[in-house]
Each structure stands twice: as structure tokens, then as C-alpha cells.
Enzyme design. Structure first.
Site, PDB file in Angstrom:
ATOM      1  N   CYS A 160      -3.030   0.691   8.503  1.00 25.40           N
ATOM      2  CA  CYS A 160      -1.995   0.186   7.605  1.00 25.40           C
ATOM      3  C   CYS A 160      -2.127  -1.326   7.436  1.00 25.40           C
ATOM      4  CB  CYS A 160      -0.616   0.530   8.175  1.00 25.40           C
ATOM      5  SG  CYS A 160       0.739   0.081   7.092  1.00 25.40           S
ATOM      6  N   CYS A 188      -1.074  -3.446  14.616  1.00 27.62           N
ATOM      7  CA  CYS A 188      -0.819  -3.216  13.187  1.00 27.62           C
ATOM      8  C   CYS A 188      -1.293  -4.396  12.340  1.00 27.62           C
ATOM      9  CB  CYS A 188       0.679  -2.983  12.968  1.00 27.62           C
ATOM     10  SG  CYS A 188       1.117  -2.679  11.243  1.00 27.62           S
ATOM     11  N   GLU A 238       0.812  -1.206   0.000  1.00 28.02           N
ATOM     12  CA  GLU A 238       0.000   0.000   0.000  1.00 28.02           C
ATOM     13  C   GLU A 238       0.852   1.266   0.000  1.00 28.02           C
ATOM     14  OE1 GLU A 238      -3.302  -2.110   2.952  1.00 28.02           O
ATOM     15  OE2 GLU A 238      -2.235  -0.292   3.580  1.00 28.02           O
ATOM     16  N   CYS A 294       2.810   8.277   1.793  1.00 32.29           N
ATOM     17  CA  CYS A 294       3.297   7.290   2.751  1.00 32.29           C
ATOM     18  C   CYS A 294       3.547   5.994   1.987  1.00 32.29           C
ATOM     19  CB  CYS A 294       2.262   7.085   3.849  1.00 32.29           C
ATOM     20  SG  CYS A 294       2.704   5.810   5.051  1.00 32.29           S
ATOM     21  N   CYS A 323       5.402  -7.810   7.454  1.00 31.98           N
ATOM     22  CA  CYS A 323       6.351  -7.286   8.431  1.00 31.98           C
ATOM     23  C   CYS A 323       6.679  -8.362   9.456  1.00 31.98           C
ATOM     24  CB  CYS A 323       5.748  -6.064   9.135  1.00 31.98           C
ATOM     25  SG  CYS A 323       6.896  -5.203  10.248  1.00 31.98           S
ATOM     26  N   CYS A 370       3.602  -6.136  15.560  1.00 28.46           N
ATOM     27  CA  CYS A 370       3.021  -5.229  16.558  1.00 28.46           C
ATOM     28  C   CYS A 370       1.525  -5.529  16.709  1.00 28.46           C
ATOM     29  CB  CYS A 370       3.230  -3.779  16.144  1.00 28.46           C
ATOM     30  SG  CYS A 370       4.974  -3.292  16.082  1.00 28.46           S
TER      31      CYS A 370
END
Length: 355
Positions: free
Chosen positions: A337, A127, A100, A113, A120, A124
Site C-alpha cells: 500500500c 507501511c 490508490e 480496496c 497517513c 507504521c
């Protein structure tokens, strides 16, 4: 400028290469040395998306280039537009996966952004990207393609590496992309227009030493045990160690360091947290950005109410810090996100199973 269809597999992208690397490509193909500068001009300044556009390079040399290389431009596959002007782009990166990029207009500022990884590793709690797991690093070409290929490419004033992934877990490719954006042979942007966000990963010292771009650190609570619950990577990259590394560099000039702090209801939004945050940041000239939490599926966290967020901001200002409350943007278009890319990948798997 029109972007070609997704380029054929097996060719090496020129986007992201330095002037020296482009010159080496030209020489290896029997082209004159100055062709390296021509390639850099076409790729980074004129934003060419096809070798046919490079009219000051002979046709025979363009054919040599296209036989083994591609420019590295890939069009976005989907875009969602918010009522507030925010736009979320989805870029395919192979294997049915997507990343994205989010365009955020704000008066005279036009910020993009961008993502640096597919998924990832940091996982987290708050997220959605981390729920995908880590599927790979983006190349410098894939990072820069996001900047060059959005519809607003010519309007952009700022770039933030705050999208999917941990930028400093992909340090080599991120640094290549930063050089292409800031060096004289590239886009020639001022480093002051670019911010790289990190939890404090292993590439931090290299980024600080080799770049003059701004730094944003995802902090979210000043207490290590709480931070580890929110951000498992705290165990490998303790925030107090990260802060000591930051103190070793000079942020008193035009380079800026900021700390990102998502304000969770009843978790990190009281006076005790504000006072401890002020304590651990002592001696670092910085800005603190308070961020409202956008809820994601399966996570019980909630954002603090406006009264508590404002009280937290005022307490930080009493300690002498510049503290701002970031406006929420794009809440009607999968704001969090990783939400849109996750939905796209899930839809793709469903369609494949039904087929």
C-alpha cells in the site's frame, strides 16, 4: 459510463451528500423539493457523471446546478494490471498528489480496496503510505469516486476501507460515504458488503454506534511494547483499550470483527505470540487474518516462511479461533500500500525539477 475530465476548481461536489443535503441544494436554487430525490437517483443509482444526463430535470435547473456545483466524479490517471487479475488504480486528488484503489477479483467476489486519506499520520513501520506523511483527508466525494469510477464499478461485490490512510482519523467523511453506500436514498448496499479497517483510532466508538459495517483491526503483535515499535500510534490508541471498546458492542450476529496480523520473520511469528494473541482476544467472536509482508524500501522487516505461518495458524485454531492465511495478490504491480502513489509523486517532482 464515460467520466468527464477533472472538474473545475471552486465548485462543491454533490457526490457524498445525503438526501436532506441534496434537497437543501435544490431548494436553495429555487428548484422543487422533489428535485432532491431526483439528484440522489441520478448520482447514486444511475451513476451520472454530468448534469446533462439528468434528463428529467429542466435545462434551466441543470444550468443553475452546474454554475455552483459539480457531481464530483474524477477519472483515474493510471492503472497497473497484475498477472493474477488484481488492478491498482491511481486517482489524482490535487496538488500533484494521488491515492490508490485496488481491485481484487476472487471467484464470485469482486472487492475494491479504497483509500480515505492522502498519506497517513500513523507512520507504521511496515507501511509505505506512512512514509509520505499526512497530506490531508479525502472528502466523501473523493472516497466514493474511487468506487464509482473504476472500470469494474458495476461488478463490485465488496468494499474494504483498507487503502491509504486511517479511515477513523477521517471519521466525518468516511461516515458520510458509508451512509451514501448503505442508505435507501443512496446505493442501498448491505453493510455486510463493507469492511472498515482501523488501528483503533479515535472514531472507533462512533463507527460502531452509527454503522453496521464490518470492522477490521490492524493488530500485528499482542505485546504493547512491540506494537509501539511497529505502530507508534499504539501510544495514543492502546490495543488493550481498543479491545475493551469492541467488547462493549455485540458482534454475535451478522456483523463481523476481524484482526489483521502481518507475520514478520522472527518478530511476531512464534508460539508465545500466538498464545498471547489468543489471550487478549478472549471473549471477542472474531476471525484472525494472517498476512504475508510485502517488502518496502528502507525497512529491514521480512515475511515469515510458510512453515512458521502455518504453525501460527494451527496454534490459533487450537485456541478455538478461526484463523486464515490471506493469499498474496498483485505482487508484480507495486503490491504494498502506498508504493505506486509514492513512485508517481516522486516522478512528478523529478520531472518538475528537470523542467
Amino acid at each position: 459510463m464515460e467520466i468527464n475530465k477533472i472538474p473545475p476548481a471552486g465548485k462543491t461536489a454533490l457526490l457524498g451528500m445525503s438526501l436532506d443535503e441534496l434537497t437543501a441544494v435544490a431548494l436553495a436554487l429555487g428548484m422543487p423539493r422533489f428535485a432532491g430525490k431526483q439528484l440522489a437517483e441520478w448520482i447514486y443509482v444511475r451513476r451520472a457523471s454530468d448534469f446533462a444526463q439528468m434528463t428529467n430535470i429542466s435545462q434551466s435547473n441543470r444550468e443553475k446546478l452546474s454554475a455552483s456545483y459539480e457531481i464530483g466524479r474524477t477519472p483515474w490517471s493510471d492503472v497497473r494490471c497484475s498477472v493474477d487479475g488484481t488492478k491498482k488504480y491511481l486517482f489524482p486528488v490535487g496538488g500533484g498528489r494521488f491515492v490508490e484503489s485496488v481491485f481484487i477479483p476472487d471467484g464470485d467476489r469482486a472487492t475494491l480496496c479504497i483509500s480515505s486519506q492522502i498519506g497517513c499520520k500513523m507512520d507504521c513501520l511496515f507501511c509505505m503510505t506512512g512514509k509520505q506523511g499526512w497530506k490531508g483527508n479525502l472528502s466523501a466525494a473523493e472516497i466514493l469516486n474511487q468506487i464509482f469510477s473504476v472500470e469494474e464499478a458495476d461488478r463490485l461485490t465488496n468494499i474494504v476501507y483498507m487503502g491509504m490512510g486511517e479511515p477513523l482519523d477521517n471519521t466525518d467523511e468516511v461516515m458520510c460515504s458509508l451512509r451514501a453506500l448503505t442508505e435507501g436514498w443512496g446505493v442501498t448496499w448491505s453493510p455486510k458488503r463493507i469492511t472498515v479497517s482501523t488501528i483503533g483510532a479515535k472514531g472507533l466508538e462512533r463507527f460502531l454506534a452509527e454503522s453496521r459495517c464490518h470492522l477490521a483491526v490492524s493488530l500485528h503483535t499482542p505485546f504493547a511494547d512491540e506494537r509501539q515499535e511497529l505502530m507508534p500510534a499504539e501510544k495514543a490508541f492502546p490495543i488493550l483499550q481498543t479491545l475493551e471498546r469492541i467488547r462493549a458492542y455485540d458482534f454475535s450476529g451478522q456483523r463481523r470483527v476481524s484482526f489483521e496480523y502481518i507475520v514478520f520473520d522472527g518478530l511476531n511469528d512464534d508460539r508465545r505470540h500466538a498464545d498471547e494473541l489468543a489471550s487478549i482476544l478472549k471473549g471477542i467472536p472474531c476471525r484472525i487474518n494472517l498476512i504475508r509482508f510485502h517488502r518496502i524500501p528502507g525497512v529491514p522487516l521480512r515475511t515469515s516462511n510458510e512453515k512458521r505461518i502455518e504453525a501460527f495458524r494451527q496454534r490459533m485454531e487450537e485456541h478455538g479461533y478461526t484463523c486464515t492465511i490471506r493469499a498474496s495478490r498483485g505482487e508484480d504491480i507495486f503490491a504494498a500500500c502506498g508504493m505506486l502513489s509514492t513512485a508517481k509523486q516522486q516522478n512528478g517532482r523529478t520531472e518538475a525539477a528537470e523542467g
